[in-house]
Design an enzyme around this catalytic site. Structure first.
Site, short mmCIF file in Angstrom:
data_model
loop_
_atom_site.label_atom_id
_atom_site.label_comp_id
_atom_site.label_asym_id
_atom_site.label_seq_id
_atom_site.Cartn_x
_atom_site.Cartn_y
_atom_site.Cartn_z
CD GLN A 55 -19.01 42.36 6.81
OE1 GLN A 55 -18.23 42.07 5.92
NE2 GLN A 55 -20.11 41.65 7.04
CG ASP A 206 -12.58 57.52 13.76
OD1 ASP A 206 -12.22 58.24 12.81
OD2 ASP A 206 -12.82 56.31 13.64
#
Length: 255
Positions: A55, A206
Site C-alpha cells: 500500500q 513491469d
C-alpha cells in the site's frame, strides 16, 4: 482472456482492497524501528493506492517535505512462498507427464519466476534498480522519484511524492492534451524503453498502466522498479535486429 477477468485482475495493480491502517502502521513501525510520529509530521491513513503486495500512503516528513510511503503488506512474503510452491508442484506434475512441458523447461521457468518475486519483495533491491535506471530515463525526459534511503528498508520505501496520474486513470487528461504532445510523450517513453532493452541491457520489466504516470504538461514518469530485466550483449544485438526487421517489414530477416 475474457474482459471480465481483465477488469478484475487489473484491480491488483492499484485498486486492491486495502488493509486496515492499524495493521499497516504496525508494519511501518517495525521497519522504522521507531514510532511513525518520530519520522513523519503526518501520514494519511487512507492509501493513495493499494496493490496486491503493498500500500502507498501520502505523508510529510518532520521537515515538511511531501513524500509517499510504500509499505509491504504483512504476510505478503509467506503468501508468495506458498503460491510459488503450488506452481512448483504443478510444474513437476506437468514435467513428468508432458513432453511439451519438458521441452519448455517449465520447472526452470517457475524457479525463475519465484526468484523474481522474491527480489520484488526486497525493497532494497528496488532502490538499487531505481538508482541504476534513473540516469538513462532522465536522459529521455522520463521522471523517477527520488528515494529517502535513510528512512527506507527491506519492506518500506520513503520517496518523493509524484502528483502525476496513472495512465490507467488518465483518459480525461490525455484527451485534453494536444495530439502532438501525446505523440511526443509516447515517443519519449518508447525511446527510453528501447534504449534500456537494446542499448543499456537493464530495463523496467513491469510497465503496466498503474506504473506509468502522466502530467498535465505531457511529461511522463515511472514507478515500481521491483521487476527489472537484464539482457546480455548477444541477446541485445539479436533483439535489435528483430526490431529492425519488423520495422522494415522484412519477414526473411525476422526469421
Amino acid at each position: 482472456i475474457p474482459p471480465v477477468y481483465i477488469s478484475e485482475l487489473s484491480k491488483l495493480q492499484n485498486q486492491a482492497a486495502p488493509l486496515p491502517w492499524a495493521t499497516m502502521r504496525a508494519q511501518l513501525e517495525a521497519e522504522l524501528h521507531a514510532p511513525p510520529d518520530q519520522v513523519f509530521a503526518e501520514i494519511d491513513e487512507e492509501p493513495l493506492a493499494s496493490a496486491s503486495v503493498a500500500q502507498v500512503h501520502a505523508a510529510r516528513l518532520i521537515d515538511g517535505s511531501p513524500v509517499v510511503v510504500k509499505i509491504q503488506r504483512p504476510g505478503a512474503e509467506e503468501q508468495m512462498t506458498m503460491d510459488v510452491e503450488i506452481l512448483g508442484r504443478l510444474a513437476d506434475m506437468w514435467h513428468r507427464n508432458s513432453p511439451q512441458a519438458r521441452a519448455l523447461g517449465l520447472r526452470g521457468l517457475v524457479d525463475g519466476f519465484g526468484q523474481s518475486l522474491a527480489e520484488e519483495l526486497d525493497y532494497r533491491i528496488e532502490m538499487d534498480n531505481m538508482a541504476a535506471l534513473r540516469p538513462s530515463l532522465g536522459r529521455h525526459g522520463i521522471r523517477t522519484p527520488e528515494v529517502n534511503e535513510e528512512r527506507s528498508g527491506r519492506r518500506i520505501i520513503v520517496m518523493e511524492r509524484f502528483d502525476g496520474v496513472p495512465v490507467g486513470k488518465a483518459a480525461d487528461l490525455l484527451a485534453a492534451l494536444p495530439a502532438e504532445t501525446r505523440k511526443e510523450t509516447a515517443s519519449k517513453l518508447l525511446d527510453a524503453v528501447l534504449t534500456q532493452m537494446v542499448g543499456d541491457g537493464v530495463f523496467h520489466a513491469d510497465l503496466h498502466a498503474g506504473n506509468v504516470l502522466v502530467w498535465p504538461d505531457g511529461s511522463a514518469g515511472l514507478l515500481d522498479f521491483g521487476a527489472v530485466g537484464r539482457l546480455d550483449s548477444p541477446t541485445r544485438r539479436t533483439l535489435g535486429l528483430l526490431l529492425w526487421a519488423v520495422d522494415a517489414d522484412d519477414p526473411v530477416l525476422a526469421t
